[in-house]
Scaffold this active site. Structure first.
Site, short mmCIF file in Angstrom:
data_model
loop_
_atom_site.label_atom_id
_atom_site.label_comp_id
_atom_site.label_asym_id
_atom_site.label_seq_id
_atom_site.Cartn_x
_atom_site.Cartn_y
_atom_site.Cartn_z
N HIS A 102 7.04 -4.83 12.08
CA HIS A 102 6.25 -3.60 12.00
C HIS A 102 5.71 -3.21 13.37
CE1 HIS A 102 3.21 -0.70 10.55
NE2 HIS A 102 3.93 -0.66 9.43
N HIS B 65 1.38 3.99 1.93
CA HIS B 65 1.80 4.80 3.06
C HIS B 65 3.32 4.91 2.99
CE1 HIS B 65 -2.06 4.32 5.71
NE2 HIS B 65 -2.10 5.41 4.96
N HIS C 186 -7.39 -1.95 5.54
CA HIS C 186 -6.58 -0.83 6.04
C HIS C 186 -7.24 0.46 5.57
CE1 HIS C 186 -2.97 0.55 7.95
NE2 HIS C 186 -2.50 1.16 6.87
N HIS D 87 0.85 -1.19 0.00
CA HIS D 87 0.00 0.00 0.00
C HIS D 87 0.89 1.24 0.00
CE1 HIS D 87 0.99 -0.52 4.25
NE2 HIS D 87 0.54 0.71 4.49
N ASP E 104 5.94 4.67 4.88
CA ASP E 104 6.90 3.71 5.43
C ASP E 104 6.94 2.41 4.63
OD1 ASP E 104 4.27 3.31 6.40
OD2 ASP E 104 4.98 2.18 8.13
N HIS E 105 6.06 2.29 3.65
CA HIS E 105 6.04 1.09 2.82
C HIS E 105 6.40 1.38 1.36
CE1 HIS E 105 4.04 -1.54 5.84
NE2 HIS E 105 3.68 -0.35 6.30
N ASP F 63 0.10 -3.99 6.77
CA ASP F 63 -0.90 -3.23 7.50
C ASP F 63 -2.34 -3.67 7.20
OD1 ASP F 63 1.51 -2.05 7.86
OD2 ASP F 63 0.80 0.01 7.61
#
Length: 276
Positions: free
Chosen positions: A237, A40, A116, A38, A42-43, A179
């Site tokens: 995570h 976000h 999510h 996804h 941090d990914h 997530d």
């Protein structure tokens, strides 16, 4: 990154991915696929640097990128974050439904929708089943030497079927689940995995907070693994609110997971369990 039969699959390149690749001894040439769960930061924020490094190093083979189709604009912004010379065939293969994404001789790659606040997918690799030759049955039929290879190739030999002298060797299975709240996709991805890498952002006492933010707890992740028959569970995570990562292991064990368990740290290397 997952190394699988000579291929390298990079999952969720967040900030600092290039630096971590360097520290881990992973080169751009080692990559064959990039899988983003996804968009976000941090990914995915490391995509820009990884893609430019792939082109700077002139990787000679095609690289395929999978990511949620709803995040196409984010992928394009990251792919072309700055000016550089494109030298590599980077194939965009966005995901918008459950099911297989790619089939190779070494694996089938599947995706499943997760739960999510932004669209998120988990990924699963399944190795094709093979055959395990049974020495006692081969000997009983007088099959030896080059004839062993022949019966494997042709399916029978002098009236003896391959099934008579071998058994199915189940292919290995790996899943990457980031997530998400608990949902059907989590259980489907984890089913019968030899190695499951799964988020456990929160501890069990913060289960309500986890659900609000679209995450799992250590106990939830462990129960998924327990019920799915996972052989090796990797928890990762973790929220920075928790100073003691050992507590994630304690809660996973308390939830009833008895298999091999790793609480991930930076640059942890985890082998896929040997075939049964």
């Amino acid at each position: 990154m997952l190394r699988w039969d000579g291929e390298g699959i990079l999952f969720d390149p967040g900030e600092g991915t290039q630096r971590q690749m360097l520290r881990a001894g992973v080169a751009a040439h080692d990559l064959n696929r990039i899988c983003v769960t996804h968009f976000h930061g941090d990914h995915s924020l490391g995509l820009a640097g990884v893609i430019q490094r792939i082109n700077l190093d002139r990787v000679p083979h095609e690289i395929t990128a999978h990511y949620p189709r709803s995040g196409q604009r984010f992928f394009e912004r990251l792919r072309y974050a700055t000016a550089y010379r494109e030298t590599v065939a980077l194939t965009e293969a966005p995901v918008d439904t459950d099911g297989p994404l790619a089939r190779t001789p070494a694996y089938t790659l599947d995706a499943r929708r997760l739960s999510h606040p932004v669209e998120s997918y988990g990924y699963r690799l399944t190795e094709p089943d093979g055959r395990r030759m049974l020495p006692d049955r081969l000997a009983a039929h007088g099959i030896k030497g080059p004839d062993v290879g022949r019966i494997q190739r042709e399916g029978s030999l002098n009236g003896v079927p391959l099934d008579e002298v071998s058994e199915v060797r189940r292919g290995q299975r790996f899943a990457f689940v980031m997530d998400t709240r608990l949902c059907a996709g989590v259980h489907t991805l984890a089913e019968d995995c030899d190695l499951l890498v799964i988020e456990s952002t929160f501890l069990d006492e913060d289960e309500a907070l986890a659900a609000d933010h679209g995450h799992l707890t250590a106990g939830q992740a462990a129960r998924v693994a327990r019920d799915a028959g996972v052989r090796h569970l990797v928890l990762t995570h973790f929220s920075q609110r928790y100073p003691e990562p050992e507590e994630f292991e304690r809660q996973a064990r308390a939830a009833g997971y008895a298999g091999e368990l790793t609480v991930a740290r930076d640059l942890t290397r985890v082998p896929v369990p040997k075939r049964r």
